[in-house]
Design an enzyme around this catalytic site. Structure first.
Site, short mmCIF file in Angstrom:
data_model
loop_
_atom_site.label_atom_id
_atom_site.label_comp_id
_atom_site.label_asym_id
_atom_site.label_seq_id
_atom_site.Cartn_x
_atom_site.Cartn_y
_atom_site.Cartn_z
N CYS A 100 39.92 19.18 77.26
CA CYS A 100 39.70 19.44 75.83
C CYS A 100 38.26 19.88 75.59
O CYS A 100 38.01 20.81 74.81
CB CYS A 100 40.01 18.18 75.02
SG CYS A 100 39.70 18.36 73.25
N CYS A 196 42.48 11.42 73.11
CA CYS A 196 42.27 11.86 71.74
C CYS A 196 43.55 12.03 70.94
O CYS A 196 43.61 11.63 69.78
CB CYS A 196 41.44 13.15 71.73
SG CYS A 196 42.03 14.43 72.86
#
EC number: 2.8.1.13
Length: 383
Positions: A100, A196
């Protein structure tokens, strides 16, 4: 004189909020940018996106900066989540936060920030960037207990040259003090934990929404079946909780740990005892490499390495692949490492300087001669 524009990635948390305030105090033209990277659970109990956005707006109003939201959910699914599922399907344990950062926060976000006229971006990560002799180095944070360089090791020179980490020199306790002193509305907000897009929800329940269960035998090193697993994707090396085994009467009575996966036979191997030789590795091989400086260390170089977040740097020797064109590397550790996991990142350091790293493909454990007759289960190999 025109102020230098910095776009700050704001999550609604304390770290990014203090980052924005510090830069505003230093005279930068600060713009806040809130990234929405996940949409599947907008109305679910574990989704905090709406409250996070409210917190971002409240902080922006207090410190006097403009803020906007941008949706990267499509990019996230394509570049991060799809790979996450592929890795778990193959029996490995990926770290999506590493991907990410490389693909979303410091690529899609960086590109968008540049379109807003920014010269630099900033985030609330605990790390440092240093320019030396025309090159940019990624360094550990001053507060080593909060250092996040492990998750940032895939950043390249172009990305680092446009990145600031204002919290890199500040202890986390001081960040909390600043938040309280300036009256941030989220000053007491808890730090986010977990992957996340999963947040605080039970991981196995989340994964089961996207990957089917595929039950199979759970065996000991001598081939004895001691239970049944629900699917290899739902277990990781070194896992203790959630195996469903107590101490056996004819065993040592010590806790059980996941020690290996045999993809071909859909078998999960478990061992008893934290120090079992199947859980210890002196060597590993890693691929899908990324070097901060653009090139690897010298063959035979001494360095420190982490094979998981928050692990102390383990002294080791770096080795390049012998075959030309093969970018993989090997590490030989001075001392055996515990539960080295395929799919996770092996990150190299020279003191405080993060050199880069790669994705662990395999690790050699003390399993010789202990596997069931006719088949020695190999650690999962990355493609």
């Amino acid at each position: 004189m025109t102020k230098r524009r910095v776009v700050v990635g704001m999550s609604g948390g304390v770290d990014s909020s203090v980052t924005a305030w510090l830069l505003k105090e230093q005279g930068y033209d600060v713009v806040g940018l809130f990234m929405k990277n996940w949409e599947d659970d907008d109305d679910g109990e574990y989704c905090s996106t709406r409250q996070d956005w409210i917190d971002v707006v409240s902080v922006a109003d207090l410190i006097g900066i403009d803020v906007e939201a941008v949706n990267f959910a499509a990019e996230y699914k394509d570049r991060v989540f799809a790979e996450f599922l592929r890795e778990y399907s193959a029996g490995r344990t990926p770290n999506p936060d590493v991907l990410c950062n490389a693909e979303i926060k410091f690529k899609a976000f960086l590109d968008h920030a540049m379109s807003l006229g920014a010269q630099t971006i900033a985030t609330g990560h605990y790390a440092r960037v240093r320019e030396r002799d025309g090159r940019f180095e990624l360094l550990k944070a001053f507060d080593h207990t909060k250092d996040q360089s492990y998750f940032l090791h895939r950043l390249n020179q172009a990305q680092l040259s446009k990145t600031m980490f204002p919290l890199g020199e500040i202890p986390k306790t001081r960040v909390r003090e600043i938040a309280a002193q300036i009256g941030l509305p989220n000053a007491k907000k808890k730090d986010s934990t977990g992957i996340c897009f999963i947040g605080e929800r039970p991981f196995r329940d989340f994964l089961n929404r996207y990957l089917p269960t595929k039950p199979g035998p759970m065996k000991t090193p001598d081939g004895k079946t001691v239970g049944k697993h629900i699917g290899l994707a739902f277990y990781t090396f070194g896992q203790r909780k959630g195996i469903g085994l107590g101490g056996s009467k004819d065993g040592s009575g010590e806790p059980w740990f996941v020690a290996a996966k045999d993809i071909a036979s859909n078998t999960l191997y478990v061992v008893q005892g934290h120090d079992h030789p199947w859980l210890r590795s002196r060597e590993l091989v890693a691929g899908n490499v990324s070097w901060v400086a653009g090139e690897p260390p010298a063959d035979g170089a001494r360095c420190g390495a982490k094979t998981r977040y928050r692990q102390a740097d383990a002294p080791c020797a770096f080795g390049r692949a012998a075959q030309a064109g093969d970018e993989r590397f090997s590490l030989v550790f001075d001392e055996p490492q515990w539960a080295v996991t395929p799919g996770q990142s092996a990150v190299l350091y020279d003191g405080d300087v993060c050199l880069g790293g790669g994705i662990i493909e395999s690790a050699a454990t003390g399993r010789a001669g202990t596997a069931p007759a006719g088949r020695a289960p190999a650690l999962v190999e990355a493609r």
